[in-house]
Scaffold this motif. Structure first.
Motif, PDB file in Angstrom:
ATOM      1  N   LEU A   1       1.529  -8.850   2.700  1.00  0.00           N
ATOM      2  CA  LEU A   1       0.708  -7.675   2.434  1.00  0.00           C
ATOM      3  C   LEU A   1      -0.699  -7.977   2.914  1.00  0.00           C
ATOM      4  O   LEU A   1      -1.353  -8.896   2.421  1.00  0.00           O
ATOM      5  CB  LEU A   1       0.694  -7.331   0.945  1.00  0.00           C
ATOM      6  N   ILE A   2      -1.161  -7.204   3.899  1.00  0.00           N
ATOM      7  CA  ILE A   2      -2.491  -7.355   4.470  1.00  0.00           C
ATOM      8  C   ILE A   2      -3.306  -6.138   4.060  1.00  0.00           C
ATOM      9  O   ILE A   2      -2.846  -5.007   4.195  1.00  0.00           O
ATOM     10  CB  ILE A   2      -2.426  -7.442   6.005  1.00  0.00           C
ATOM     11  N   THR A   3      -4.508  -6.365   3.551  1.00  0.00           N
ATOM     12  CA  THR A   3      -5.392  -5.252   3.228  1.00  0.00           C
ATOM     13  C   THR A   3      -6.534  -5.217   4.230  1.00  0.00           C
ATOM     14  O   THR A   3      -7.016  -6.264   4.675  1.00  0.00           O
ATOM     15  CB  THR A   3      -5.969  -5.349   1.800  1.00  0.00           C
TER      16      THR A   3
ATOM     17  N   GLY B   1      -8.625  -4.298  -0.755  1.00  0.00           N
ATOM     18  CA  GLY B   1      -8.673  -5.727  -1.066  1.00  0.00           C
ATOM     19  C   GLY B   1      -8.749  -5.995  -2.553  1.00  0.00           C
ATOM     20  O   GLY B   1      -8.154  -6.943  -3.060  1.00  0.00           O
ATOM     21  N   TRP B   2      -9.489  -5.155  -3.261  1.00  0.00           N
ATOM     22  CA  TRP B   2      -9.621  -5.303  -4.709  1.00  0.00           C
ATOM     23  C   TRP B   2      -8.401  -4.757  -5.434  1.00  0.00           C
ATOM     24  O   TRP B   2      -7.900  -5.377  -6.373  1.00  0.00           O
ATOM     25  CB  TRP B   2     -10.881  -4.585  -5.211  1.00  0.00           C
TER      26      TRP B   2
ATOM     27  N   ARG C   1      -6.724 -10.592   3.122  1.00  0.00           N
ATOM     28  CA  ARG C   1      -7.673  -9.488   2.960  1.00  0.00           C
ATOM     29  C   ARG C   1      -8.714  -9.521   4.084  1.00  0.00           C
ATOM     30  O   ARG C   1      -9.316 -10.557   4.339  1.00  0.00           O
ATOM     31  CB  ARG C   1      -8.402  -9.595   1.625  1.00  0.00           C
ATOM     32  N   VAL C   2      -8.931  -8.352   4.690  1.00  0.00           N
ATOM     33  CA  VAL C   2      -9.883  -8.208   5.795  1.00  0.00           C
ATOM     34  C   VAL C   2     -10.959  -7.202   5.385  1.00  0.00           C
ATOM     35  O   VAL C   2     -10.639  -6.145   4.819  1.00  0.00           O
ATOM     36  CB  VAL C   2      -9.181  -7.697   7.070  1.00  0.00           C
TER      37      VAL C   2
ATOM     38  N   ASP D   1       5.396  -6.595   3.904  1.00  0.00           N
ATOM     39  CA  ASP D   1       5.290  -6.221   5.311  1.00  0.00           C
ATOM     40  C   ASP D   1       4.567  -4.893   5.443  1.00  0.00           C
ATOM     41  O   ASP D   1       5.074  -3.916   6.001  1.00  0.00           O
ATOM     42  CB  ASP D   1       6.675  -6.176   5.981  1.00  0.00           C
ATOM     43  N   LEU D   2       3.347  -4.903   4.914  1.00  0.00           N
ATOM     44  CA  LEU D   2       2.551  -3.686   4.812  1.00  0.00           C
ATOM     45  C   LEU D   2       1.098  -3.984   5.134  1.00  0.00           C
ATOM     46  O   LEU D   2       0.565  -5.025   4.749  1.00  0.00           O
ATOM     47  CB  LEU D   2       2.647  -3.150   3.374  1.00  0.00           C
ATOM     48  N   VAL D   3       0.458  -3.049   5.830  1.00  0.00           N
ATOM     49  CA  VAL D   3      -0.988  -3.063   6.009  1.00  0.00           C
ATOM     50  C   VAL D   3      -1.506  -1.904   5.166  1.00  0.00           C
ATOM     51  O   VAL D   3      -1.208  -0.744   5.424  1.00  0.00           O
ATOM     52  CB  VAL D   3      -1.399  -2.905   7.487  1.00  0.00           C
TER      53      VAL D   3
END
Length: 191
Positions: free
Chosen positions: A2-4, A85-86, A95-96, A76-78
């Protein structure tokens, strides 16, 4: 994974999140889409709902609850929003935070929304101040605290492909088993 992707208006987060998700073969969920769905459910435009949110904390809380639910249920999600991020909490793997100077962001918003740059800058500043106050009041979040992010990227001198390339390079090199307490990677292309 999971990427934020988070950041202020005009930082390029929506464009980057969509392209990164496509590159990785992940799904993409936008806080903006969730907000628009919430507005439609209430029979309002997004602008009307945003104004209403200034006096009704339930609007932000509903949106943020939906973001947390998506983060808890999906891999497997953006996930992209100012607070992704929070809101993703312990579910986030990477987290980006994207940002650019206000003038650059206002120009992007001006072009996207077909409005004068000065108006876009004024509205963007006012919106950011309103949101920062609400985040602090509702959750105790200081939106300017970037310590939770694994990557902080200034997008002002990169085209959308360059932003995605930079994020993808760091994501691919990321070692989640690395040293605890490391400071985030900061990539700033302003010379």
């Amino acid at each position: 994974m999971l990427i934020t992707i988070s950041g202020p208006a005009g930082s390029g987060k929506s464009t980057a999140a969509k392209a990164l998700a496509a590159r990785l073969g992940y799904d993409h969920v936008s806080g903006g889409d969730i907000f628009r769905d919430l507005a439609a459910e209430k029979g309002m435009t997004p602008l009307e709902l945003n104004k209403h949110a200034e006096t009704d904390d339930q609007i932000d809380r509903d949106l943020d609850r939906r973001l947390r639910d998506v983060a808890a249920e999906r891999d497997d999600l953006v996930l992209e929003s100012r607070l992704a991020g929070w809101m993703a909490g312990e579910h986030a793997d990477f987290r980006v935070w994207l940002d650019a100077p206000i003038g650059v962001r206002a120009q992007r918003i001006s072009e996207r929304e077909d409005k004068p740059t000065e108006l876009a800058e004024t509205e963007t500043r006012e919106r950011a101040e309103s949101e920062a106050k609400r985040y602090e009041e509702y959750y105790g979040i200081d939106i300017h605290d970037l310590s939770i992010y694994d990557l902080v990227l200034n997008t002002s001198r990169l085209d959308p492909d360059g932003v995605v390339e930079a994020i993808a390079a760091v994501v691919e090199a990321y070692n989640p088993e690395g040293d605890e307490g490391k400071t985030p990677v900061t990539v700033d292309y302003e010379f």
